[in-house]
Design a protein around this motif. Structure first.
Motif, PDB file in Angstrom:
ATOM      1  N   ALA A   1       7.928   0.220  -1.280  1.00 26.22           N
ATOM      2  CA  ALA A   1       8.550  -1.089  -1.496  1.00 26.22           C
ATOM      3  C   ALA A   1       7.617  -2.173  -0.964  1.00 26.22           C
ATOM      4  O   ALA A   1       6.625  -1.876  -0.294  1.00 26.22           O
ATOM      5  CB  ALA A   1       9.894  -1.171  -0.768  1.00 26.22           C
ATOM      6  N   VAL A   2       7.982  -3.408  -1.252  1.00 27.69           N
ATOM      7  CA  VAL A   2       7.371  -4.538  -0.564  1.00 27.69           C
ATOM      8  C   VAL A   2       8.225  -4.817   0.667  1.00 27.69           C
ATOM      9  O   VAL A   2       9.450  -4.960   0.556  1.00 27.69           O
ATOM     10  CB  VAL A   2       7.291  -5.784  -1.458  1.00 27.69           C
TER      11      VAL A   2
ATOM     12  N   LEU B   1       3.515 -13.982   8.906  1.00 25.02           N
ATOM     13  CA  LEU B   1       2.438 -13.327   8.172  1.00 25.02           C
ATOM     14  C   LEU B   1       2.465 -11.833   8.471  1.00 25.02           C
ATOM     15  O   LEU B   1       2.212 -11.411   9.607  1.00 25.02           O
ATOM     16  CB  LEU B   1       1.084 -13.914   8.569  1.00 25.02           C
ATOM     17  N   GLU B   2       2.756 -11.062   7.426  1.00 21.84           N
ATOM     18  CA  GLU B   2       2.809  -9.610   7.567  1.00 21.84           C
ATOM     19  C   GLU B   2       1.439  -8.976   7.313  1.00 21.84           C
ATOM     20  O   GLU B   2       0.631  -9.520   6.554  1.00 21.84           O
ATOM     21  CB  GLU B   2       3.807  -8.983   6.592  1.00 21.84           C
ATOM     22  N   SER B   3       1.243  -7.821   7.888  1.00 20.25           N
ATOM     23  CA  SER B   3       0.057  -7.019   7.618  1.00 20.25           C
ATOM     24  C   SER B   3       0.388  -5.570   7.934  1.00 20.25           C
ATOM     25  O   SER B   3       1.422  -5.273   8.529  1.00 20.25           O
ATOM     26  CB  SER B   3      -1.131  -7.488   8.466  1.00 20.25           C
ATOM     27  N   GLY B   4      -0.500  -4.671   7.515  1.00 17.47           N
ATOM     28  CA  GLY B   4      -0.336  -3.266   7.852  1.00 17.47           C
ATOM     29  C   GLY B   4       0.131  -2.369   6.732  1.00 17.47           C
ATOM     30  O   GLY B   4       0.196  -1.150   6.889  1.00 17.47           O
ATOM     31  N   GLY B   5       0.474  -2.958   5.601  1.00 19.62           N
ATOM     32  CA  GLY B   5       0.889  -2.131   4.481  1.00 19.62           C
ATOM     33  C   GLY B   5      -0.283  -1.386   3.870  1.00 19.62           C
ATOM     34  O   GLY B   5      -1.442  -1.606   4.233  1.00 19.62           O
ATOM     35  N   GLY B   6       0.029  -0.489   2.943  1.00 16.09           N
ATOM     36  CA  GLY B   6      -1.029   0.257   2.293  1.00 16.09           C
ATOM     37  C   GLY B   6      -0.500   1.490   1.607  1.00 16.09           C
ATOM     38  O   GLY B   6       0.710   1.633   1.410  1.00 16.09           O
ATOM     39  N   LEU B   7      -1.411   2.357   1.240  1.00 24.35           N
ATOM     40  CA  LEU B   7      -1.081   3.614   0.554  1.00 24.35           C
ATOM     41  C   LEU B   7      -1.177   4.752   1.562  1.00 24.35           C
ATOM     42  O   LEU B   7      -2.182   4.885   2.269  1.00 24.35           O
ATOM     43  CB  LEU B   7      -2.051   3.840  -0.596  1.00 24.35           C
ATOM     44  N   VAL B   8      -0.147   5.563   1.614  1.00 21.30           N
ATOM     45  CA  VAL B   8      -0.112   6.688   2.547  1.00 21.30           C
ATOM     46  C   VAL B   8       0.562   7.869   1.872  1.00 21.30           C
ATOM     47  O   VAL B   8       1.404   7.689   0.983  1.00 21.30           O
ATOM     48  CB  VAL B   8       0.629   6.283   3.839  1.00 21.30           C
ATOM     49  N   GLN B   9       0.188   9.056   2.286  1.00 22.41           N
ATOM     50  CA  GLN B   9       0.819  10.249   1.734  1.00 22.41           C
ATOM     51  C   GLN B   9       2.174  10.485   2.385  1.00 22.41           C
ATOM     52  O   GLN B   9       2.431  10.050   3.513  1.00 22.41           O
ATOM     53  CB  GLN B   9      -0.076  11.464   1.948  1.00 22.41           C
ATOM     54  N   SER B  10       3.017  11.190   1.657  1.00 22.47           N
ATOM     55  CA  SER B  10       4.329  11.557   2.185  1.00 22.47           C
ATOM     56  C   SER B  10       4.169  12.277   3.523  1.00 22.47           C
ATOM     57  O   SER B  10       3.310  13.156   3.667  1.00 22.47           O
ATOM     58  CB  SER B  10       5.042  12.461   1.185  1.00 22.47           C
ATOM     59  N   GLY B  11       4.968  11.868   4.495  1.00 22.64           N
ATOM     60  CA  GLY B  11       4.878  12.432   5.835  1.00 22.64           C
ATOM     61  C   GLY B  11       3.994  11.638   6.772  1.00 22.64           C
ATOM     62  O   GLY B  11       3.975  11.896   7.985  1.00 22.64           O
TER      63      GLY B  11
ATOM     64  N   TRP C   1      10.910 -16.360   5.713  1.00 19.35           N
ATOM     65  CA  TRP C   1      10.371 -15.119   5.166  1.00 19.35           C
ATOM     66  C   TRP C   1       8.858 -15.147   5.127  1.00 19.35           C
ATOM     67  O   TRP C   1       8.251 -16.188   4.885  1.00 19.35           O
ATOM     68  CB  TRP C   1      10.899 -14.896   3.743  1.00 19.35           C
ATOM     69  N   GLY C   2       8.269 -13.976   5.308  1.00 18.56           N
ATOM     70  CA  GLY C   2       6.856 -13.821   5.056  1.00 18.56           C
ATOM     71  C   GLY C   2       6.610 -13.562   3.591  1.00 18.56           C
ATOM     72  O   GLY C   2       7.545 -13.509   2.783  1.00 18.56           O
ATOM     73  N   GLN C   3       5.343 -13.384   3.245  1.00 18.04           N
ATOM     74  CA  GLN C   3       4.990 -13.207   1.838  1.00 18.04           C
ATOM     75  C   GLN C   3       5.137 -11.760   1.385  1.00 18.04           C
ATOM     76  O   GLN C   3       5.098 -11.481   0.189  1.00 18.04           O
ATOM     77  CB  GLN C   3       3.549 -13.675   1.601  1.00 18.04           C
ATOM     78  N   GLY C   4       5.298 -10.850   2.334  1.00 19.19           N
ATOM     79  CA  GLY C   4       5.497  -9.438   2.002  1.00 19.19           C
ATOM     80  C   GLY C   4       4.214  -8.624   2.061  1.00 19.19           C
ATOM     81  O   GLY C   4       3.119  -9.154   1.857  1.00 19.19           O
ATOM     82  N   THR C   5       4.379  -7.356   2.348  1.00 23.59           N
ATOM     83  CA  THR C   5       3.251  -6.426   2.344  1.00 23.59           C
ATOM     84  C   THR C   5       3.679  -5.147   1.639  1.00 23.59           C
ATOM     85  O   THR C   5       4.771  -4.637   1.874  1.00 23.59           O
ATOM     86  CB  THR C   5       2.743  -6.148   3.773  1.00 23.59           C
ATOM     87  N   GLN C   6       2.837  -4.665   0.754  1.00 21.07           N
ATOM     88  CA  GLN C   6       3.192  -3.502  -0.072  1.00 21.07           C
ATOM     89  C   GLN C   6       2.976  -2.214   0.706  1.00 21.07           C
ATOM     90  O   GLN C   6       1.914  -2.001   1.305  1.00 21.07           O
ATOM     91  CB  GLN C   6       2.341  -3.470  -1.337  1.00 21.07           C
ATOM     92  N   VAL C   7       3.974  -1.361   0.664  1.00 16.02           N
ATOM     93  CA  VAL C   7       3.876  -0.008   1.210  1.00 16.02           C
ATOM     94  C   VAL C   7       4.092   0.965   0.066  1.00 16.02           C
ATOM     95  O   VAL C   7       5.122   0.888  -0.627  1.00 16.02           O
ATOM     96  CB  VAL C   7       4.902   0.238   2.324  1.00 16.02           C
ATOM     97  N   THR C   8       3.138   1.845  -0.145  1.00 17.49           N
ATOM     98  CA  THR C   8       3.242   2.842  -1.199  1.00 17.49           C
ATOM     99  C   THR C   8       3.063   4.226  -0.598  1.00 17.49           C
ATOM    100  O   THR C   8       2.062   4.479   0.076  1.00 17.49           O
ATOM    101  CB  THR C   8       2.187   2.610  -2.283  1.00 17.49           C
ATOM    102  N   VAL C   9       4.053   5.079  -0.822  1.00 20.13           N
ATOM    103  CA  VAL C   9       4.021   6.441  -0.291  1.00 20.13           C
ATOM    104  C   VAL C   9       3.899   7.400  -1.460  1.00 20.13           C
ATOM    105  O   VAL C   9       4.778   7.450  -2.323  1.00 20.13           O
ATOM    106  CB  VAL C   9       5.278   6.742   0.535  1.00 20.13           C
ATOM    107  N   SER C  10       2.822   8.147  -1.481  1.00 21.47           N
ATOM    108  CA  SER C  10       2.596   9.102  -2.571  1.00 21.47           C
ATOM    109  C   SER C  10       3.165  10.468  -2.199  1.00 21.47           C
ATOM    110  O   SER C  10       3.159  10.869  -1.047  1.00 21.47           O
ATOM    111  CB  SER C  10       1.109   9.221  -2.865  1.00 21.47           C
ATOM    112  N   SER C  11       3.622  11.172  -3.215  1.00 21.87           N
ATOM    113  CA  SER C  11       4.229  12.491  -2.971  1.00 21.87           C
ATOM    114  C   SER C  11       3.190  13.587  -3.007  1.00 21.87           C
ATOM    115  O   SER C  11       2.056  13.384  -3.387  1.00 21.87           O
ATOM    116  CB  SER C  11       5.309  12.764  -4.010  1.00 21.87           C
TER     117      SER C  11
END
Length: 115
Positions: free
Chosen positions: A91-92, A5-15, A105-115
């Motif tokens: 990516a996921v 079970l994954e966790s910790g993904g999310g939306l973050v700014q570049s850097g 495999w886990g179900q995946g966690t989305q990581v989104t990096v905004s520019s």
């Protein structure tokens, strides 16, 4: 049946930074290796980082120097510390465990990096 079970993904700014966690249902020291993979739409899943039972780590060239993989066997948890994130890291992210010839495999966690 091993569950991850994954966790910790999310939306973050570049850097920025994120830390992913993967909690296993079993003692992680029973796995030959554990790792993190990522996948974007239309592309194959790619290895990001891996750690063997002996503690040897392997990092993909694209993230070397920015990401670190670690584990806490007492907490049955695998981590991926991601620093200096770039939009192309979006990516996921999937946790993987390898025991003998079986892959889990886990179900995946989305990581989104905004520019």
């Amino acid at each position: 049946q091993v569950q991850l079970l994954e966790s910790g993904g999310g939306l973050v700014q570049s850097g920025g930074s994120l830390r992913l966690s993967c909690i296993a249902s079993e003692n992680i020291l029973m796995f030959n290796s554990m790792g993190w993979y990522r996948q974007t739409p239309g592309k194959e899943r790619e290895l990001v980082a891996k750690i063997t039972l002996a503690g040897i780590t392997h990092l993909a060239d694209s993230i070397a120097g920015r990401f670190a993989i670690s584990r806490d066997s007492d907490r049955k948890t695998l981590f991926l510390q991601m620093n200096s994130l770039k939009p192309e890291d979006t990516a996921v992210y999937y946790c993987n465990a390898n025991v003998l010839s079986r892959q889990y495999w886990g179900q995946g966690t989305q990581v989104t990096v905004s520019s």
